[in-house]
Scaffold this motif. Structure first.
Motif, short mmCIF file in Angstrom:
data_model
loop_
_atom_site.label_atom_id
_atom_site.label_comp_id
_atom_site.label_asym_id
_atom_site.label_seq_id
_atom_site.Cartn_x
_atom_site.Cartn_y
_atom_site.Cartn_z
N ALA A 155 0.65 -1.36 0.31
CA ALA A 155 -0.52 -0.17 -0.09
C ALA A 155 0.52 1.45 -0.06
CB ALA A 155 -0.66 0.22 1.41
N VAL A 156 1.79 1.26 0.75
CA VAL A 156 3.14 2.18 0.35
C VAL A 156 3.45 2.79 -0.50
CG1 VAL A 156 5.05 2.92 2.11
CG2 VAL A 156 3.31 2.17 3.18
N ARG A 157 4.09 1.42 -0.73
CA ARG A 157 4.92 1.75 -2.57
C ARG A 157 3.54 2.30 -3.35
NH1 ARG A 157 4.33 -1.31 -6.79
NH2 ARG A 157 3.04 -3.39 -5.99
N ARG A 158 2.49 1.72 -3.28
CA ARG A 158 1.60 2.46 -4.35
C ARG A 158 1.13 3.96 -3.72
NH1 ARG A 158 -2.88 -2.63 -4.67
NH2 ARG A 158 -3.68 -0.85 -6.02
N HIS A 159 0.96 3.89 -2.94
CA HIS A 159 0.26 5.38 -1.84
C HIS A 159 1.71 5.87 -1.73
CE1 HIS A 159 -3.27 5.26 -5.19
NE2 HIS A 159 -3.66 3.65 -4.32
N PRO A 160 2.66 5.59 -1.86
CA PRO A 160 3.10 6.41 -0.51
C PRO A 160 2.53 8.19 -0.07
CG PRO A 160 4.33 6.70 -3.15
CD PRO A 160 3.37 6.32 -2.89
N ASP A 161 2.11 8.39 -0.68
CA ASP A 161 1.64 10.13 -0.54
C ASP A 161 0.35 9.69 0.53
OD1 ASP A 161 0.39 9.25 -2.77
OD2 ASP A 161 -0.40 11.58 -3.37
N ARG A 162 0.49 8.65 0.33
CA ARG A 162 -1.83 8.63 1.17
C ARG A 162 -1.31 8.04 2.49
NH1 ARG A 162 -5.56 10.53 -2.10
NH2 ARG A 162 -6.27 10.70 0.68
N PHE A 163 0.01 7.11 2.01
CA PHE A 163 0.06 6.05 3.72
C PHE A 163 1.20 6.26 4.05
CE2 PHE A 163 -2.75 3.67 0.76
CZ PHE A 163 -3.73 3.85 1.98
N HIS A 164 1.35 5.96 4.95
CA HIS A 164 2.26 5.74 6.04
C HIS A 164 2.65 4.47 7.02
CE1 HIS A 164 6.08 8.42 7.94
NE2 HIS A 164 5.41 7.54 9.03
N GLY A 165 3.74 3.87 6.44
CA GLY A 165 3.56 2.49 6.97
C GLY A 165 4.07 2.11 8.37
N PHE A 166 4.13 1.09 9.44
CA PHE A 166 4.14 0.70 10.40
C PHE A 166 4.23 -0.40 10.33
CE2 PHE A 166 2.91 3.97 14.21
CZ PHE A 166 2.80 5.45 13.08
N ALA A 167 5.27 -1.22 11.26
CA ALA A 167 5.94 -2.66 11.06
C ALA A 167 5.35 -2.98 12.71
CB ALA A 167 7.31 -2.40 11.25
N ALA A 168 4.52 -4.03 11.81
CA ALA A 168 3.06 -5.29 13.08
C ALA A 168 3.66 -5.65 13.72
CB ALA A 168 2.47 -5.00 12.19
N LEU A 169 4.05 -6.11 15.42
CA LEU A 169 5.28 -6.88 15.73
C LEU A 169 3.94 -7.65 16.52
CD1 LEU A 169 8.42 -4.94 17.02
CD2 LEU A 169 8.04 -5.96 14.47
N ASN A 170 4.89 -9.25 16.73
CA ASN A 170 4.42 -10.16 17.62
C ASN A 170 6.04 -10.27 18.25
OD1 ASN A 170 3.88 -12.56 18.84
ND2 ASN A 170 2.63 -13.14 17.03
N PRO A 171 5.74 -10.24 20.24
CA PRO A 171 6.65 -10.43 20.58
C PRO A 171 7.23 -11.79 20.83
CG PRO A 171 5.25 -9.15 21.86
CD PRO A 171 4.52 -9.00 20.64
N HIS A 172 5.47 -12.42 20.97
CA HIS A 172 5.72 -13.52 20.68
C HIS A 172 7.10 -14.78 20.81
CE1 HIS A 172 2.16 -14.96 24.25
NE2 HIS A 172 1.45 -14.05 22.42
N ARG A 173 7.17 -13.88 19.83
CA ARG A 173 8.50 -13.93 18.13
C ARG A 173 9.74 -14.38 19.38
NH1 ARG A 173 3.90 -16.21 15.50
NH2 ARG A 173 3.47 -14.62 13.75
N GLY A 174 10.49 -13.15 20.41
CA GLY A 174 11.16 -12.87 20.44
C GLY A 174 12.63 -11.54 20.43
N LYS A 175 13.38 -11.73 20.70
CA LYS A 175 14.02 -10.64 20.98
C LYS A 175 14.79 -10.39 19.38
CE LYS A 175 17.90 -7.86 22.11
NZ LYS A 175 19.26 -7.70 22.61
N GLU A 176 15.24 -11.57 18.88
CA GLU A 176 16.30 -11.93 17.61
C GLU A 176 15.03 -11.79 16.83
OE1 GLU A 176 19.48 -11.03 17.43
OE2 GLU A 176 19.35 -10.73 19.69
#
Length: 530
Positions: free
Chosen positions: A349-370
């Motif tokens: 979505a960010v690639r197709r509409h860079p002026d409309r969307f500011h993308g955040f990386a969503a995380l799952n802490p169950h995965r661990g630090k690394e």
């Protein structure tokens, strides 16, 4: 004359169980809110009828509504009651007709009865013959508070099928994870309708109208438990023909209560308080009125509910129509499943509409630090420039040490980091102090961190949801208009549902401009830059 001639189908007056000191609850309070929001009439129930016993509240609401022709009384009943507790059904119906009580509310959970034939049919028979509209609400008022998805749809469908001439309107605090059941219930029962105050779902009004017709929906606010702004703005700003909006706004309800011949006054409403109130009341937005949104989901599908028109093009179209210039987005899939799948959708979505969307990386802490660090680096390479956490839904402790991992990343890269809920005020104070170069956003409206916010400038609150009366004003009073940012919860909630309480707020236009976009624009000029 009011443009939409709005008739609120769901208001309660009286000193209800959860009333806070100074909270709105009187007929005068209700009329004041109606004037501000541009609402002509309201169907009114007494809190005693809702919470304690119909016999007490039904009589009191007649006195309360007698003072204004804009307020129409509604009653509740105990279909399973004996003759020593409630008049026989024929006499009850005649009393309703005599006092022009246009609708009946049934509360099966509050008063412990079933909608089964053996329990309610003898009482409902004369009401069905008269076509009295019956609202069914399965919410229970008590120490736990009302919940979500409380309606027993099997019972409702059974009732509708036994009494096809009886208008049945489902009302509840919030319909969320049962919305697909709602569709099938509407398929099954032509006499089933929905009151809209509990329908906080993206494009739900448009989808229901398109598939089952405008005659199946009634505007209601659930005031004062909810404000009138959310549902009203969702209706006035909906992607619907004006004729359909008028039907939902009030014409449907007027048609339903016609059986008792009520009088409807000609109402001259005061003009809108400012340009923002004018937008929300009319549904017409001037091109110069635009918004920036700090809280949106991307993905188009979710396990718990259907998301209409949620393709990327559909979302951009909704943003264009509502004047939303930019949204901070993150994935739906992180809530219940694979965060990488969702992060890839966000990156597209960010690639197709860079002026409309500011993308955040969503995380799952169950995965661990690394693994979290690897995913953050992968997402940065994809063009995502912020972090989204939602441990509350993932079943992960909100104050676990692993929560510091993405906070450190946001600090090192001077990024925004938004969390569904950060935990205690002590935890928030530790985080904003330890990671001063990160900008922390709490994803849902709260004043719990007001004292921390007075001491630290790197903490903001998202407005979603400010859905109770004067909630927006309360947050501004607690920590200032410069620290509150509009967030729609895009694809989960309707965009206008989140805009409404801010547009209607009793704030200055300057304060509204900050909340509706100025704050996020300023923050993005400092944090999460490419």
């Amino acid at each position: 004359m009011n443009h939409w001639n709005v008739f609120d189908a769901n208001c309660t007056v009286g000193r209800h169980l959860k009333l806070q000191g100074g909270g709105p609850h009187t007929a005068t309070d209700l009329l004041d809110e109606m004037d501000h929001h541009g609402i002509a009439e309201a169907l009114v129930l007494d809190c005693l009828s809702r919470e304690h016993h119909p016999a007490d509240g039904n009589q009191r609401v007649l006195q309360v509504t007698s003072g204004s022709p804009r307020l129409h009384p509604a009653w509740s009943a105990l279909p399973h009651a004996g003759k020593d507790e409630q008049p026989p059904p024929e006499e009850f119906l005649e009393q309703m007709r005599e006092h022009r009580v246009g609708a009946l509310f049934l509360f099966p959970q509050q008063y412990r009865f079933r909608l089964s034939d053996w329990c309610v049919d003898a009482f409902l028979e004369p009401l069905a013959a008269a076509r009295v509209p019956v609202f069914v609400n399965h919410d229970e008022i008590g120490p736990q508070g009302v919940g979500i998805d409380s309606t027993d749809w099997d019972q409702v469908v059974g009732l509708c099928r036994r009494w096809p001439q009886l208008p049945v309107i489902v009302s509840e605090h919030r319909i969320r994870r049962t919305n697909r059941q709602v569709y099938r219930a509407l398929d099954a029962c032509e006499n089933l309708r929905l009151e809209l105050s509990g329908l906080w779902l993206h494009r739900a009004i448009e989808y229901l109208t398109a598939n089952w017709g405008a005659h199946r929906l009634l505007f209601g606010s659930n005031w004062p438990h909810l404000n009138q702004a959310c549902t009203l703005a969702t209706l006035t700003m909906a992607d619907l023909p004006a004729e359909d909006k008028r039907r939902l706004a009030g014409d449907n309800l007027r048609e339903l209560i016609r059986w008792c011949a009520p009088a409807h006054p000609e109402v001259e409403l005061p003009p809108p308080a400012d340009e923002f109130v004018a937008v929300a009341r009319s549904g017409k937005r001037p091109p110069e009125v635009v918004f920036q949104d700090c809280h949106g989901h991307m993905g188009g599908r979710a396990s718990h509910y259907h998301l209409p028109n949620c393709s990327l093009d559909g979302i951009v179209g909704d943003m264009d129509r509502h004047g939303v210039e930019k949204v901070c987005i993150f994935s739906f899939s992180v809530v219940f499943s694979d965060e990488q799948f969702g992060n890839d959708l966000v990156a597209d979505a960010v690639r197709r509409h860079p002026d409309r969307f500011h993308g955040f990386a969503a995380l799952n802490p169950h995965r661990g630090k690394e693994e979290m660090l690897r995913e953050l680096a992968r997402c940065q390479a994809l063009g995502l420039r912020g972090v989204k956490l939602i441990p509350h839904y993932q079943g992960f402790p909100e104050e676990h040490p692993l929560i510091d991992v993405p906070c450190q990343w946001a600090h090192d890269h001077k990024q925004l980091i938004l969390n569904h809920h950060w935990g205690s005020a002590q935890q928030v104070k530790r985080l904003v102090t330890t990671y001063p170069d990160a900008c922390f956003v709490t994803g849902h409206a709260t004043s719990a961190y007001a004292e921390v916010m007075k001491q630290h400038r790197n903490l903001y609150v998202c407005s979603c949801p400010v859905h109770t009366p004067r909630a927006c004003e309360g947050l501004v009073e607690a920590f200032g208009a410069d620290r509150l940012m509009f967030g729609s919860d895009l694809q989960d909630l309707p965009i206008p549902w989140g805009l409404g309480p801010i547009l209607f707020a009793r704030l200055s236009p300057e304060e509204k401009r900050l909340v509706l976009g100025g704050n996020l624009e300023r923050v993005l000029s400092e944090y999460s830059r490419a």
